[in-house]
Motif scaffolding. Sequence first.
Motif, PDB file in Angstrom:
ATOM      1  N   ARG A  85       0.831  -1.213   0.000  1.00  0.00           N
ATOM      2  CA  ARG A  85       0.000   0.000   0.000  1.00  0.00           C
ATOM      3  C   ARG A  85       0.863   1.259   0.000  1.00  0.00           C
ATOM      4  N   SER A  86       2.041   1.182   0.643  1.00  0.00           N
ATOM      5  CA  SER A  86       2.938   2.348   0.686  1.00  0.00           C
ATOM      6  C   SER A  86       3.946   2.311  -0.453  1.00  0.00           C
ATOM      7  N   ASP A  87       3.589   1.651  -1.559  1.00  0.00           N
ATOM      8  CA  ASP A  87       4.441   1.616  -2.742  1.00  0.00           C
ATOM      9  C   ASP A  87       5.740   0.839  -2.522  1.00  0.00           C
ATOM     10  N   TYR A  88       5.641  -0.276  -1.802  1.00  0.00           N
ATOM     11  CA  TYR A  88       6.720  -1.262  -1.675  1.00  0.00           C
ATOM     12  C   TYR A  88       7.930  -0.821  -0.854  1.00  0.00           C
ATOM     13  N   ILE A  89       8.776   0.004  -1.427  1.00  0.00           N
ATOM     14  CA  ILE A  89      10.097   0.236  -0.841  1.00  0.00           C
ATOM     15  C   ILE A  89      10.137   1.629  -0.234  1.00  0.00           C
ATOM     16  N   ALA A  90      10.540   1.711   1.034  1.00  0.00           N
ATOM     17  CA  ALA A  90      10.455   2.996   1.722  1.00  0.00           C
ATOM     18  C   ALA A  90      11.815   3.662   1.906  1.00  0.00           C
ATOM     19  N   TYR A  91      12.878   2.952   1.568  1.00  0.00           N
ATOM     20  CA  TYR A  91      14.223   3.532   1.687  1.00  0.00           C
ATOM     21  C   TYR A  91      15.184   2.667   0.877  1.00  0.00           C
ATOM     22  N   ALA A  92      16.360   3.192   0.604  1.00  0.00           N
ATOM     23  CA  ALA A  92      17.411   2.368   0.010  1.00  0.00           C
ATOM     24  C   ALA A  92      18.645   2.528   0.878  1.00  0.00           C
ATOM     25  N   ARG A  93      19.355   1.434   1.063  1.00  0.00           N
ATOM     26  CA  ARG A  93      20.513   1.478   1.949  1.00  0.00           C
ATOM     27  C   ARG A  93      21.745   0.974   1.215  1.00  0.00           C
ATOM     28  N   PRO A  94      22.560   1.889   0.675  1.00  0.00           N
ATOM     29  CA  PRO A  94      23.776   1.437  -0.010  1.00  0.00           C
ATOM     30  C   PRO A  94      24.726   0.846   1.026  1.00  0.00           C
ATOM     31  N   LEU A  95      25.254  -0.345   0.740  1.00  0.00           N
ATOM     32  CA  LEU A  95      26.142  -0.996   1.701  1.00  0.00           C
ATOM     33  C   LEU A  95      27.596  -0.636   1.435  1.00  0.00           C
ATOM     34  N   GLY A  96      27.870  -0.147   0.198  1.00  0.00           N
ATOM     35  CA  GLY A  96      29.233   0.239  -0.118  1.00  0.00           C
ATOM     36  C   GLY A  96      29.277   0.873  -1.495  1.00  0.00           C
ATOM     37  N   PHE A  97      30.360   1.546  -1.801  1.00  0.00           N
ATOM     38  CA  PHE A  97      30.532   2.082  -3.151  1.00  0.00           C
ATOM     39  C   PHE A  97      32.021   2.289  -3.421  1.00  0.00           C
ATOM     40  N   ARG A  98      32.345   2.432  -4.690  1.00  0.00           N
ATOM     41  CA  ARG A  98      33.737   2.730  -5.049  1.00  0.00           C
ATOM     42  C   ARG A  98      33.925   4.231  -4.983  1.00  0.00           C
ATOM     43  N   ASN A  99      35.040   4.645  -4.387  1.00  0.00           N
ATOM     44  CA  ASN A  99      35.289   6.075  -4.248  1.00  0.00           C
ATOM     45  C   ASN A  99      35.207   6.818  -5.575  1.00  0.00           C
ATOM     46  N   ASP A 100      35.659   6.146  -6.661  1.00  0.00           N
ATOM     47  CA  ASP A 100      35.641   6.845  -7.947  1.00  0.00           C
ATOM     48  C   ASP A 100      34.250   6.840  -8.593  1.00  0.00           C
ATOM     49  N   SER A 101      33.277   6.218  -7.913  1.00  0.00           N
ATOM     50  CA  SER A 101      31.915   6.246  -8.454  1.00  0.00           C
ATOM     51  C   SER A 101      30.989   7.067  -7.572  1.00  0.00           C
ATOM     52  N   VAL A 102      31.580   7.879  -6.707  1.00  0.00           N
ATOM     53  CA  VAL A 102      30.770   8.605  -5.734  1.00  0.00           C
ATOM     54  C   VAL A 102      29.765   9.540  -6.418  1.00  0.00           C
ATOM     55  N   THR A 103      30.107  10.010  -7.631  1.00  0.00           N
ATOM     56  CA  THR A 103      29.166  10.881  -8.361  1.00  0.00           C
ATOM     57  C   THR A 103      27.888  10.124  -8.710  1.00  0.00           C
ATOM     58  N   LEU A 104      28.044   8.824  -8.947  1.00  0.00           N
ATOM     59  CA  LEU A 104      26.896   7.975  -9.252  1.00  0.00           C
ATOM     60  C   LEU A 104      25.926   7.960  -8.074  1.00  0.00           C
ATOM     61  N   LEU A 105      26.515   7.841  -6.878  1.00  0.00           N
ATOM     62  CA  LEU A 105      25.704   7.805  -5.664  1.00  0.00           C
ATOM     63  C   LEU A 105      24.971   9.135  -5.482  1.00  0.00           C
ATOM     64  N   SER A 106      25.693  10.234  -5.740  1.00  0.00           N
ATOM     65  CA  SER A 106      25.068  11.559  -5.613  1.00  0.00           C
ATOM     66  C   SER A 106      23.925  11.695  -6.603  1.00  0.00           C
ATOM     67  N   ALA A 107      24.155  11.224  -7.828  1.00  0.00           N
ATOM     68  CA  ALA A 107      23.116  11.306  -8.854  1.00  0.00           C
ATOM     69  C   ALA A 107      21.898  10.497  -8.428  1.00  0.00           C
ATOM     70  N   ALA A 108      22.154   9.312  -7.872  1.00  0.00           N
ATOM     71  CA  ALA A 108      21.054   8.466  -7.421  1.00  0.00           C
ATOM     72  C   ALA A 108      20.265   9.183  -6.330  1.00  0.00           C
ATOM     73  N   LYS A 109      20.998   9.804  -5.426  1.00  0.00           N
ATOM     74  CA  LYS A 109      20.379  10.521  -4.315  1.00  0.00           C
ATOM     75  C   LYS A 109      19.449  11.609  -4.844  1.00  0.00           C
ATOM     76  N   GLU A 110      19.909  12.263  -5.919  1.00  0.00           N
ATOM     77  CA  GLU A 110      19.148  13.368  -6.479  1.00  0.00           C
ATOM     78  C   GLU A 110      17.866  12.901  -7.164  1.00  0.00           C
TER      79      GLU A 110
END
Lengths: 301, 301
Positions: free
Chosen positions: A218-243
């Motif tokens: 009813r609340s559209d399935y997923i209420a949060y996302a929890r990244p467990l890790g990322f590569r430092n050189d892909s941090v822009t990807l994480l920021s983009a996802a956040k946006e």
Amino acid sequence: LLEEPPAYQTVLKEKLKAGLSYPTASAAALISYFDDPALNETISQPNNILGIYYMKALMKRKSTIKPYTLLRCGSHYHEEMLGSKSDVGEAEILSSARSIRHSIASDLPLSEIADHIPAQVLQLLVQHQGQSFPITTDDFTAVLGYRLLNEMNKGFTDYIDVSENLSDRIVKEVGHYRSLSDFIDLLKTKDFTHARISRCLMHIMLGMQNETLADYIRSDYIAYARPLGFRNDSVTLLSAAKEHTSIPLLGKLADAKNILSPKAYAMLQEDIYASHVYQLAVAQKFHTTFSHEYQRRIIKI
Amino acid sequence: LLEEPPAYQTVLKEKLKAGLSYPTASAAALISYFDDPALNETISQPNNILGIYYMKALMKRKSTIKPYTLLRCGSHYHEEMLGSKSDVGEAEILSSARSIRHSIASDLPLSEIADHIPAQVLQLLVQHQGQSFPITTDDFTAVLGYRLLNEMNKGFTDYIDVSENLSDRIVKEVGHYRSLSDFIDLLKTKDFTHARISRCLMHIMLGMQNETLADYIRSDYIAYARPLGFRNDSVTLLSAAKEHTSIPLLGKLADAKNILSPKAYAMLQEDIYASHVYQLAVAQKFHTTFSHEYQRRIIKI
């Protein structure tokens, strides 16, 4: 296909009633609906069925995600044997995940699968062997058995996917419980596949209830996302996802209570609970330190 | 003494409040009450305190049971070292149960305790080694941890002997749970002894509640007796017991539902439940067949 035409639905229901698993029943229904032998083989592959369902979900949500397909190389999904050099010549060996799991569960030395997994993965497995790995079905024998003993009087139909029929079987057979894997085999019938029963018993062990699931949907399935890790050189990807995401991205668990809605926080608690039950099995098996979710940090490499 | 004079009660309460265990506090209260140095050593031995309580119980019940006392030979109750031949010359070595348990828990070979236990017992231990024996504290790590995770939101004061203070400590520390033995040490304070905490955690694991205990006490404690075995040449003893007891003697479990009152049957269910939780730990550890209470027969030798 998104609307699931009645002709498709009828066959799907029939096949499910006949005891087929959902993917097999879907495949049969699709094959009967299209009535095109050229499509049969494509549809029968379980990963293709899964792909079709992903696409349907994207379409339903009018998602902006663009799906790409990749051709599966190497072994088929159901293949139990590891691939071998002689089959592929100079190409890389690609074994099915199932065959790799099978090798690990059979207690074969890790060197057996060295050619079948990336070197970094092998290194991690070696590092954790005898510390927190491998954990297999029967490492949950005591915990699941305990829950079954504790709740056999009220039955198990509150848990996701557990029918009255299956619940009755569990209650009736709990007196013959020896180990988790043995119990799954014991409960297996024409109507209940091994996979279905395993899933149901996991729902019971983790306390995953129909009511809660309905509430999540009813609340559209997923209420949060929890990244467990990322590569430092892909941090822009994480920021983009956040946006671009409509759900909160969770970095530190300690912040969760402030960031998440009460319902999202409850969902996170279920997630953490499942992780802790797993950790209990690890602590029991290897007598090593319980690894708490709240002590984990996001991994940066 | 049966009436517990106020002077005795005052000291007992004081000592308990100061954090002493019940036997130690009772001993201190008795010593202070009698004020006779000649009695001090007798009273301080834990088994003597236990004996005094047995006698009080017999007197309270106006029981026709005639108690006999036996002088303890060999090691003291708290002795951790096994006895040795050189101490006793030609006499039989008598080691404390504690020292024997200690040796087993330390994973020493059974030959180490061969001189300290009857030959028949050694034979049984050898026979069950690696099948269902030994089971030690940490074999219950997963099961207890699971219960703590499942119920931490409601706290544990429903369970026998678990004070609000201890319940709060458990909830607070559950995030540091690693193993059962480690957790007992973690919870230990000046006010909560190791023995008390172990007992409380067992009550939690076995679901033994204050309310149920109070109900049992109201119904005069014990609602049935279940002989687990007897010697064929002592069968007359069993018949005599059957004749003189006011509670039903249970041979086959299958008959229980017909023989026992609903309350007695509920008590039996708790008993069986505890046995099954133990069996789960055995199944988890040794991957051997779960031994069900309902499948057990009375042992005749």
